[in-house]
Write a protein that holds these residues in place. Structure first.
Motif, PDB file in Angstrom:
ATOM      1  N   ARG A 213      35.797  30.600 -10.670  1.00  0.00           N
ATOM      2  CA  ARG A 213      37.339  30.827 -11.537  1.00  0.00           C
ATOM      3  C   ARG A 213      36.548  31.006 -12.832  1.00  0.00           C
ATOM      4  NH1 ARG A 213      41.437  28.545  -8.620  1.00  0.00           N
ATOM      5  NH2 ARG A 213      42.746  28.023 -10.323  1.00  0.00           N
ATOM      6  N   TYR A 214      36.748  30.635 -14.114  1.00  0.00           N
ATOM      7  CA  TYR A 214      36.601  30.958 -15.473  1.00  0.00           C
ATOM      8  C   TYR A 214      37.119  29.859 -16.707  1.00  0.00           C
ATOM      9  CZ  TYR A 214      34.047  34.558 -13.969  1.00  0.00           C
ATOM     10  OH  TYR A 214      33.502  35.440 -13.088  1.00  0.00           O
ATOM     11  N   ASP A 215      36.821  29.111 -17.689  1.00  0.00           N
ATOM     12  CA  ASP A 215      36.993  28.376 -17.680  1.00  0.00           C
ATOM     13  C   ASP A 215      36.578  28.373 -19.214  1.00  0.00           C
ATOM     14  OD1 ASP A 215      38.263  25.652 -19.135  1.00  0.00           O
ATOM     15  OD2 ASP A 215      37.162  24.396 -17.798  1.00  0.00           O
ATOM     16  N   ALA A 216      37.662  28.889 -21.024  1.00  0.00           N
ATOM     17  CA  ALA A 216      37.082  29.263 -22.373  1.00  0.00           C
ATOM     18  C   ALA A 216      37.404  27.784 -22.934  1.00  0.00           C
ATOM     19  CB  ALA A 216      37.967  30.092 -22.643  1.00  0.00           C
ATOM     20  N   ASN A 217      37.867  26.079 -22.159  1.00  0.00           N
ATOM     21  CA  ASN A 217      38.064  25.104 -22.769  1.00  0.00           C
ATOM     22  C   ASN A 217      37.222  24.475 -23.640  1.00  0.00           C
ATOM     23  OD1 ASN A 217      38.174  22.455 -23.659  1.00  0.00           O
ATOM     24  ND2 ASN A 217      39.881  21.871 -22.326  1.00  0.00           N
ATOM     25  N   PRO A 218      36.354  24.747 -24.459  1.00  0.00           N
ATOM     26  CA  PRO A 218      34.969  24.514 -25.226  1.00  0.00           C
ATOM     27  C   PRO A 218      34.650  22.563 -25.008  1.00  0.00           C
ATOM     28  CG  PRO A 218      35.986  24.836 -26.921  1.00  0.00           C
ATOM     29  CD  PRO A 218      37.410  24.961 -25.448  1.00  0.00           C
ATOM     30  N   ASN A 219      35.780  21.435 -25.124  1.00  0.00           N
ATOM     31  CA  ASN A 219      36.181  20.782 -25.070  1.00  0.00           C
ATOM     32  C   ASN A 219      35.400  20.087 -24.160  1.00  0.00           C
ATOM     33  OD1 ASN A 219      36.359  21.233 -28.109  1.00  0.00           O
ATOM     34  ND2 ASN A 219      38.824  20.636 -26.998  1.00  0.00           N
ATOM     35  N   ARG A 220      34.118  19.602 -23.538  1.00  0.00           N
ATOM     36  CA  ARG A 220      33.329  18.608 -22.069  1.00  0.00           C
ATOM     37  C   ARG A 220      35.252  17.763 -21.759  1.00  0.00           C
ATOM     38  NH1 ARG A 220      32.541  15.076 -19.230  1.00  0.00           N
ATOM     39  NH2 ARG A 220      34.309  14.059 -19.702  1.00  0.00           N
ATOM     40  N   HIS A 221      34.605  18.266 -20.849  1.00  0.00           N
ATOM     41  CA  HIS A 221      36.784  17.590 -19.605  1.00  0.00           C
ATOM     42  C   HIS A 221      36.644  17.803 -18.441  1.00  0.00           C
ATOM     43  CE1 HIS A 221      37.100  22.176 -19.741  1.00  0.00           C
ATOM     44  NE2 HIS A 221      37.632  22.008 -19.264  1.00  0.00           N
ATOM     45  N   ASP A 222      36.892  16.892 -17.012  1.00  0.00           N
ATOM     46  CA  ASP A 222      36.440  16.711 -16.353  1.00  0.00           C
ATOM     47  C   ASP A 222      37.703  17.787 -15.604  1.00  0.00           C
ATOM     48  OD1 ASP A 222      34.365  14.941 -16.202  1.00  0.00           O
ATOM     49  OD2 ASP A 222      36.432  13.327 -17.542  1.00  0.00           O
ATOM     50  N   HIS A 223      37.570  17.851 -14.082  1.00  0.00           N
ATOM     51  CA  HIS A 223      38.454  18.955 -13.157  1.00  0.00           C
ATOM     52  C   HIS A 223      39.164  18.003 -12.181  1.00  0.00           C
ATOM     53  CE1 HIS A 223      36.377  22.404 -15.453  1.00  0.00           C
ATOM     54  NE2 HIS A 223      37.963  22.170 -16.357  1.00  0.00           N
TER      55      HIS A 223
ATOM     56  N   PHE B 258      42.729  24.194 -10.594  1.00  0.00           N
ATOM     57  CA  PHE B 258      42.176  23.564 -11.676  1.00  0.00           C
ATOM     58  C   PHE B 258      43.002  22.601 -12.331  1.00  0.00           C
ATOM     59  CE2 PHE B 258      38.634  25.818 -10.102  1.00  0.00           C
ATOM     60  CZ  PHE B 258      37.660  24.686  -9.583  1.00  0.00           C
ATOM     61  N   PHE B 259      42.796  21.571 -12.915  1.00  0.00           N
ATOM     62  CA  PHE B 259      43.439  20.931 -14.129  1.00  0.00           C
ATOM     63  C   PHE B 259      42.426  20.301 -14.454  1.00  0.00           C
ATOM     64  CE2 PHE B 259      46.378  20.661  -9.886  1.00  0.00           C
ATOM     65  CZ  PHE B 259      47.859  21.403 -10.727  1.00  0.00           C
ATOM     66  N   ASP B 260      42.739  19.702 -16.043  1.00  0.00           N
ATOM     67  CA  ASP B 260      42.197  19.119 -16.910  1.00  0.00           C
ATOM     68  C   ASP B 260      42.223  17.503 -16.315  1.00  0.00           C
ATOM     69  OD1 ASP B 260      41.047  22.010 -17.352  1.00  0.00           O
ATOM     70  OD2 ASP B 260      41.259  22.210 -19.184  1.00  0.00           O
ATOM     71  N   PHE B 261      41.299  17.032 -16.813  1.00  0.00           N
ATOM     72  CA  PHE B 261      41.475  15.412 -17.175  1.00  0.00           C
ATOM     73  C   PHE B 261      40.187  15.025 -18.079  1.00  0.00           C
ATOM     74  CE2 PHE B 261      39.149  12.517 -14.345  1.00  0.00           C
ATOM     75  CZ  PHE B 261      38.703  14.038 -13.333  1.00  0.00           C
ATOM     76  N   GLU B 262      40.076  13.967 -18.815  1.00  0.00           N
ATOM     77  CA  GLU B 262      39.297  13.469 -19.298  1.00  0.00           C
ATOM     78  C   GLU B 262      38.816  12.685 -19.263  1.00  0.00           C
ATOM     79  OE1 GLU B 262      38.788  14.238 -23.835  1.00  0.00           O
ATOM     80  OE2 GLU B 262      37.241  13.564 -23.695  1.00  0.00           O
ATOM     81  N   ILE B 263      37.746  11.950 -19.052  1.00  0.00           N
ATOM     82  CA  ILE B 263      37.691  10.356 -18.678  1.00  0.00           C
ATOM     83  C   ILE B 263      35.852  10.472 -20.570  1.00  0.00           C
ATOM     84  CG2 ILE B 263      36.260   8.579 -17.827  1.00  0.00           C
ATOM     85  CD1 ILE B 263      36.412  10.449 -14.835  1.00  0.00           C
ATOM     86  N   GLU B 264      36.532   9.945 -21.105  1.00  0.00           N
ATOM     87  CA  GLU B 264      35.529  10.060 -22.193  1.00  0.00           C
ATOM     88  C   GLU B 264      34.323   9.379 -22.090  1.00  0.00           C
ATOM     89  OE1 GLU B 264      38.011   8.309 -25.998  1.00  0.00           O
ATOM     90  OE2 GLU B 264      39.589   9.068 -25.424  1.00  0.00           O
ATOM     91  N   GLU B 265      34.978   8.513 -21.613  1.00  0.00           N
ATOM     92  CA  GLU B 265      33.084   7.145 -21.065  1.00  0.00           C
ATOM     93  C   GLU B 265      32.508   8.345 -20.969  1.00  0.00           C
ATOM     94  OE1 GLU B 265      36.339   6.367 -20.313  1.00  0.00           O
ATOM     95  OE2 GLU B 265      37.092   4.619 -21.433  1.00  0.00           O
ATOM     96  N   LEU B 266      32.872   8.998 -19.996  1.00  0.00           N
ATOM     97  CA  LEU B 266      31.615   9.886 -18.909  1.00  0.00           C
ATOM     98  C   LEU B 266      30.513  10.428 -19.406  1.00  0.00           C
ATOM     99  CD1 LEU B 266      32.310  10.498 -15.949  1.00  0.00           C
ATOM    100  CD2 LEU B 266      31.953  12.584 -16.675  1.00  0.00           C
TER     101      LEU B 266
END
Ligand code: ZN
Ligand code: ZN
Length: 152
Positions: free
Chosen positions: A86-96, A105-113
């Motif tokens: 599977r492919y992802d073109a979201n350029p920002n760091r994020h979690d799945h 797949f769903f995107d979420f983000e842990i900013e402190e990671l």
């Protein structure tokens, strides 16, 4: 967030230039489809959509383009528990978050990671990418299960 097509073209042009990849119509069409897409599609889904813009493109070409983009770091290849890439073109760091029922797949983000990972791993080497992958069952699939259970 919808971007204007010309912004995407400019962005893709810059990316290709930076990594030394030739800008071709199929590559642009695939990138345009993937960019801003939160579905994390596989090759079949991508082909289905890209064909609307480029009717003559083959599944094989889409597959090749996706791999070219992935090997040049323009899109991320998400390894799945099964064999489908599977492919992802979201350029920002994020979690799945990966749903084991529907395979989305769903995107979420842990900013402190990044800071946490750096503190724990930084002394071992240079970190290229840090991402959390959570497996579970999404709300939609949970709701379906509840509905099925209620029918019995
Ligand atoms: Zn699900
Ligand atoms: Zn993602």
């Amino acid at each position: 967030m919808k971007e204007k097509q010309d912004d995407v073209l400019q962005e893709f042009c810059d990316l290709c230039h930076r990594v030394g990849l030739k800008l071709t119509t199929p590559r642009l069409a695939v990138y345009r489809y993937l960019r801003g897409n939160t579905e994390h599609p596989g090759v079949d889904r991508a082909w289905e959509e890209v064909r609307k813009e480029l009717p003559t493109i083959s599944r094989e070409s889409v597959y090749r383009v996706l791999n070219d983009l992935a090997s040049h770091g323009i899109v991320a290849l998400l390894e799945r528990p099964d064999v489908v890439a599977r492919y992802d073109a979201n350029p920002n760091r994020h979690d799945h978050f990966y749903c084991e029922k529907c395979g989305r797949f769903f995107d979420f983000e842990i900013e402190e990671l990044p800071a946490l990972v750096d503190a724990a791993v930084g002394s071992l080497g240079k970190i290229e990418r840090a991402e959390i992958r959570v497996r579970g069952i999404c709300n939609e699939c949970l709701a379906k299960e509840v509905r099925l259970a209620n029918k019995e």
